[in-house]
Design a protein around this motif. Structure first.
Motif, mmCIF file in Angstrom:
data_model
loop_
_atom_site.group_PDB
_atom_site.id
_atom_site.type_symbol
_atom_site.label_atom_id
_atom_site.label_comp_id
_atom_site.label_asym_id
_atom_site.label_seq_id
_atom_site.Cartn_x
_atom_site.Cartn_y
_atom_site.Cartn_z
ATOM 1 N N ASP A 72 22.034 63.488 53.343
ATOM 2 C CA ASP A 72 23.119 62.530 53.561
ATOM 3 C C ASP A 72 22.594 61.096 53.467
ATOM 4 O O ASP A 72 23.244 60.222 52.889
ATOM 5 N N ARG A 73 21.417 60.866 54.021
ATOM 6 C CA ARG A 73 20.826 59.525 53.960
ATOM 7 C C ARG A 73 20.540 59.131 52.515
ATOM 8 O O ARG A 73 20.850 58.020 52.081
ATOM 9 N N LEU A 74 19.984 60.061 51.719
ATOM 10 C CA LEU A 74 19.698 59.777 50.313
ATOM 11 C C LEU A 74 20.972 59.500 49.530
ATOM 12 O O LEU A 74 21.025 58.602 48.682
ATOM 13 N N PHE A 75 22.034 60.257 49.847
ATOM 14 C CA PHE A 75 23.323 60.008 49.194
ATOM 15 C C PHE A 75 23.837 58.613 49.532
ATOM 16 O O PHE A 75 24.287 57.876 48.652
ATOM 17 N N LEU A 76 23.759 58.239 50.804
ATOM 18 C CA LEU A 76 24.242 56.918 51.218
ATOM 19 C C LEU A 76 23.417 55.794 50.596
ATOM 20 O O LEU A 76 23.959 54.755 50.215
ATOM 21 N N GLU A 77 22.110 55.986 50.485
ATOM 22 C CA GLU A 77 21.260 54.980 49.835
ATOM 23 C C GLU A 77 21.730 54.750 48.407
ATOM 24 O O GLU A 77 21.905 53.604 47.973
ATOM 25 N N GLU A 78 21.943 55.835 47.676
ATOM 26 C CA GLU A 78 22.387 55.721 46.293
ATOM 27 C C GLU A 78 23.797 55.130 46.201
ATOM 28 O O GLU A 78 24.062 54.240 45.389
ATOM 29 N N PHE A 79 24.694 55.597 47.054
ATOM 30 C CA PHE A 79 26.076 55.114 47.051
ATOM 31 C C PHE A 79 26.140 53.614 47.305
ATOM 32 O O PHE A 79 26.735 52.861 46.539
ATOM 33 N N TYR A 80 25.531 53.167 48.389
ATOM 34 C CA TYR A 80 25.589 51.752 48.741
ATOM 35 C C TYR A 80 24.833 50.875 47.747
ATOM 36 O O TYR A 80 25.270 49.766 47.433
ATOM 37 N N ALA A 81 23.706 51.342 47.241
ATOM 38 C CA ALA A 81 22.962 50.554 46.253
ATOM 39 C C ALA A 81 23.799 50.361 44.993
ATOM 40 O O ALA A 81 23.886 49.253 44.459
ATOM 41 N N ASN A 82 24.444 51.422 44.525
ATOM 42 C CA ASN A 82 25.269 51.306 43.323
ATOM 43 C C ASN A 82 26.496 50.436 43.558
ATOM 44 O O ASN A 82 26.874 49.640 42.690
ATOM 45 N N ALA A 83 27.124 50.554 44.722
ATOM 46 C CA ALA A 83 28.272 49.703 45.039
ATOM 47 C C ALA A 83 27.835 48.238 45.105
ATOM 48 O O ALA A 83 28.503 47.346 44.574
ATOM 49 N N PHE A 84 26.718 48.004 45.746
ATOM 50 C CA PHE A 84 26.165 46.656 45.905
ATOM 51 C C PHE A 84 25.886 46.038 44.531
ATOM 52 O O PHE A 84 26.266 44.898 44.263
ATOM 53 N N VAL A 85 25.227 46.796 43.648
ATOM 54 C CA VAL A 85 24.883 46.311 42.309
ATOM 55 C C VAL A 85 26.151 46.049 41.500
ATOM 56 O O VAL A 85 26.273 45.019 40.831
ATOM 57 N N SER A 86 27.097 46.942 41.572
ATOM 58 C CA SER A 86 28.342 46.786 40.820
ATOM 59 C C SER A 86 29.083 45.516 41.232
ATOM 60 O O SER A 86 29.507 44.716 40.385
ATOM 61 N N LEU A 87 29.229 45.306 42.526
ATOM 62 C CA LEU A 87 29.936 44.116 43.001
ATOM 63 C C LEU A 87 29.144 42.837 42.743
ATOM 64 O O LEU A 87 29.721 41.800 42.401
ATOM 65 N N THR A 88 27.837 42.896 42.879
ATOM 66 C CA THR A 88 26.997 41.733 42.599
ATOM 67 C C THR A 88 27.103 41.359 41.120
ATOM 68 O O THR A 88 27.250 40.184 40.776
ATOM 69 N N THR A 89 27.051 42.358 40.257
ATOM 70 C CA THR A 89 27.166 42.124 38.816
ATOM 71 C C THR A 89 28.496 41.450 38.494
ATOM 72 O O THR A 89 28.539 40.447 37.777
#
Length: 181
Positions: free
Chosen positions: A135-152
């Motif tokens: 679950d932690r690994l999923f959340l790391e990937e989920f939040y990192a991708n959301a963060f990158v998408s919105l930052t971009t």
């Protein structure tokens, strides 16, 4: 500062200016080194190509704001510092983000954000102790991708919301997501 670091920084400074002025795809090694007043071979003493140079700049400037501060700054401060950095360098990063080719900036950014998010999740899990590793690994990937998408999106659209406000919005999204259910 060693001579090699000074040389790398000089090359990087010229590269950032050229990318900001002309776009990533139009910048050549010859142009970089001509503007730097150095021999072309000097570039290859430090970098394989302009993709490696772009990655080095990101490593030196942006990742420094994440990984070097993890030990003594809260994640909220790191997030804000990162957005201030992107806002200050938005023209360069906009040109990098608009280039669709090998070695994407988003890929590097995502990997490094996962480190920051992992730290946040470890701290969160210390209080509850209930999070499974998967679950932690999923959340790391989920939040990192959301963060990158919105930052971009934020950078490409010209940082219309200032870095401090955007940072607050991103921190709010993280905090809402990390609330106990």
């Amino acid at each position: 500062m060693t001579g090699s670091l000074i040389t790398k920084k000089k090359i990087a400074k010229v590269f950032k200016k050229l990318v900001s002025d002309s776009g990533f795809e139009k910048v050549t090694i010859a142009k970089i080194m001509q503007e730097s007043n150095m021999r072309r071979q000097t570039f290859y003493d430090y970098f394989q190509d302009k993709y490696e140079l772009a990655d080095w700049i990101f490593q030196q400037e942006a990742i420094e704001k994440i990984e070097d501060n993890l030990a003594y700054e809260g994640w909220q401060v790191i997030v804000e510092n990162l957005f201030v950095y992107f806002e200050e360098n938005q023209l360069f990063y906009r040109k990098i983000l608009l280039f669709e080719g090998q070695n994407s900036f988003q890929e590097y950014y995502t990997q490094h954000l996962e480190v920051l998010i992992s730290q946040v999740l470890v701290i969160k899990d210390q209080s509850s102790g209930e999070m499974k590793k998967s679950d932690r690994l999923f959340l790391e990937e989920f939040y990192a991708n959301a963060f990158v998408s919105l930052t971009t999106k934020w950078i490409i659209e010209g940082c219309k919301v200032d870095a401090h406000r955007f940072s607050e919005q991103m921190k709010f999204a993280f905090l809402i997501g990390f609330e106990e259910k």
